[in-house]
Each structure stands twice: as structure tokens, then as C-alpha cells.
Design an enzyme around this catalytic site. Structure first.
Site, short mmCIF file in Angstrom:
data_model
loop_
_atom_site.label_atom_id
_atom_site.label_comp_id
_atom_site.label_asym_id
_atom_site.label_seq_id
_atom_site.Cartn_x
_atom_site.Cartn_y
_atom_site.Cartn_z
N GLY A 102 39.86 48.28 14.18
CA GLY A 102 39.50 47.33 13.12
C GLY A 102 38.28 47.78 12.35
N ASN A 103 37.91 47.02 11.35
CA ASN A 103 36.74 47.34 10.53
C ASN A 103 36.32 46.13 9.70
OD1 ASN A 103 38.92 47.95 8.36
ND2 ASN A 103 39.15 49.61 9.86
N SER A 160 34.59 54.01 7.95
CA SER A 160 35.88 53.59 8.50
C SER A 160 37.02 54.28 7.78
CB SER A 160 36.03 52.08 8.36
OG SER A 160 37.37 51.70 8.63
N SER A 161 38.04 54.65 8.54
CA SER A 161 39.21 55.31 7.95
C SER A 161 39.95 54.39 6.99
CB SER A 161 40.17 55.77 9.06
OG SER A 161 40.60 54.66 9.84
N GLU A 162 39.68 53.07 7.08
CA GLU A 162 40.36 52.11 6.22
C GLU A 162 39.49 51.68 5.03
OE1 GLU A 162 43.30 51.92 6.69
OE2 GLU A 162 43.88 51.70 8.80
N HIS A 170 39.22 43.38 9.07
CA HIS A 170 40.49 43.96 9.53
C HIS A 170 40.48 43.97 11.05
CE1 HIS A 170 43.74 46.56 10.48
NE2 HIS A 170 43.04 47.68 10.59
N HIS A 203 42.75 44.01 14.99
CA HIS A 203 43.93 44.39 15.76
C HIS A 203 44.19 43.30 16.79
CE1 HIS A 203 43.25 49.00 14.93
NE2 HIS A 203 43.59 48.32 13.85
N TYR A 262 49.05 23.53 9.72
CA TYR A 262 48.35 23.33 8.45
C TYR A 262 47.09 24.18 8.30
CZ TYR A 262 44.69 20.41 10.58
OH TYR A 262 43.63 19.96 11.33
N HIS A 264 50.67 47.18 12.97
CA HIS A 264 49.26 47.58 12.90
C HIS A 264 48.32 46.42 13.25
CE1 HIS A 264 46.10 50.02 10.37
NE2 HIS A 264 45.51 49.32 11.33
N TYR A 277 36.82 19.83 1.42
CA TYR A 277 36.49 19.50 2.81
C TYR A 277 34.98 19.57 3.05
CZ TYR A 277 36.81 19.45 7.91
OH TYR A 277 36.68 19.13 9.23
#
Length: 221
Positions: free
Chosen positions: A28-29, A75-77, A96, A98, A117, A158, A211
Site C-alpha cells: 500500500g501507499n 512508492s511504485s504507485e 491505497h 491491501h 448505507y 490487488h 452530517y
């Protein structure tokens, strides 16, 4: 230090991802976009979230993708974050993960319908983006295309990625999408889940906008 506030936020939420079970290891990132400066702070690649220091956070120019500050590998992403910052003005932070149930559902290639909801924090439902190899521009484009009109998307085989106006919102969406994915799995074990209508989800989205901001007008009971 450049984008010191953003670096500290990224570290804080990275630790939460681990302790609250939204990712494993270094998966993740997380990133935050400073729109005024055109720079994003993003987690480094391959470093334990519990050991990341402010100087490890990488600062990138969103338009070019070039490293502005930091000695670590971003990060690779990073491109999957940058594409949203470049083309969506309602997103200034991304998470992001996992996480177990979102990742599991992503392996079916199917969207997450409105089983609860609380999914309205992301949108009417959560689409599933077409598969592409991790860390590629193709994955970034697939995620961006699938996430139009929502603030969350499953990444086929993923995980998921969420966006918000700040990290608190992006993380809250990730938590609630994972919760709804878990509910969907549970409901599927005993029958076919009752899915809320688009009309009802739009109603809930409208209620969420107010809200905590105003006192509800009560109808006669």
C-alpha cells in the site's frame, strides 16, 4: 523541511494502516497533495511503515513526476496518485490499501454494491478497475477511469485506493469500504444481500453532506 506538515500526516496514517489492519508489511501507499505548491508527499518504497521518518517521505512535482526532495525511492504507485491530483480538483489526499476483504472482492473483478448505507462516503457503489500490473501507468489510468464519480475504487486482483479532500477523509473512506466489503462477504454466506437503491444512496450522500453541521428537523412520530 519541505512539506513538513504533509510528511508527518503521511507517517501518522501509514502507521494506522498497519495497526488497524488495512495493509500488510510494506504494501500500500499514502500521499498528500499541496495544491498551492503543486507538490505531493508520498510514502517511500519498501520501508516498514513503523520505521519511516520525515526525511524518508518523498516529495514529487505532480505535473512532471520528478523528485523535488528526498533520497528514497518513491512508492511504485506514485503515478496512480499523481493522475488524480492532476485531473481531479476534489482530491488532495489518497490512501491505497491491501486490506483483506477489499482485496478479496477485487479478485472477483466485481464492484462492491450498496450493501450498507455507510458506503455513501465513497459514492453509490465502488467500481472495480480493470487489471494492470502494479506500478504501471496503465494501472493508474485504469483506476482513474473506473473511479469517475466516486472516491474509491477496487483494483482488480490487488486492493483498493481512495481519495478525499484530506487524509482524514481518504482514510475514513478506506475504513468504511473495507467494512462494507466484509459485510458483503458475510451476507453472501447466508443468502443474497439486500442492495440499497441508487435513489436511497443519493439520499444518504445528501444527508452525509450536512452530517454534524445542523440539527435535524424531526417529523411527527
Amino acid at each position: 523541511m519541505l512539506l513538513e506538515k504533509e510528511r508527518l500526516e503521511v507517517i501518522e496514517y501509514g502507521k494506522r494502516m498497519i495497526t488497524e489492519g488495512l495493509t500488510k508489511g510494506t504494501g500500500g501507499n499514502i500521499s498528500v497533495f499541496n495544491r498551492e505548491k503543486g507538490l505531493m508527499a508520498v510514502t517511500p518504497s519498501g520501508i516498514d511503515y513503523m520505521k519511516i521518518k520525515p526525511e524518508d517521505i518523498v516529495i514529487l512535482d505532480v505535473q512532471t513526476g520528478k523528485i523535488v526532495d528526498g533520497n528514497r525511492v518513491p512508492s511504485s504507485e506514485s503515478d496512480m496518485h499523481r493522475i488524480f491530483y492532476k485531473y481531479r480538483d476534489d482530491i488532495d489526499a489518497m490512501v491505497h490499501t491491501h486490506s483483506k476483504f477489499a482485496s478479496g472482492l477485487s479478485c472477483t473483478g466485481k464492484k462492491l454494491p450498496a450493501v450498507h448505507y455507510l458506503l455513501a462516503v465513497a459514492g453509490i457503489d465502488v467500481p472495480c478497475a480493470e487489471y494492470a500490473t502494479y506500478g504501471t501507468v496503465k494501472l493508474a489510468k485504469n483506476a482513474f477511469e473506473a473511479m469517475k464519480g466516486t472516491k474509491a475504487v477496487l483494483l482488480s486482483n490487488h486492493g483498493m485506493i481512495t481519495g478525499g479532500k484530506n487524509l482524514a477523509e481518504a482514510y475514513n473512506i478506506a475504513e468504511n469500504v473495507e467494512f462494507c466489503c466484509e459485510l458483503y462477504f458475510i451476507a453472501k454466506t447466508v443468502g443474497e444481500p439486500n442492495i440499497l437503491s441508487d435513489e436511497e444512496m443519493k439520499n444518504v450522500i445528501g444527508r452525509f453532506e450536512d452530517y454534524g453541521k445542523r440539527i435535524e428537523e424531526h417529523e411527527e412520530i
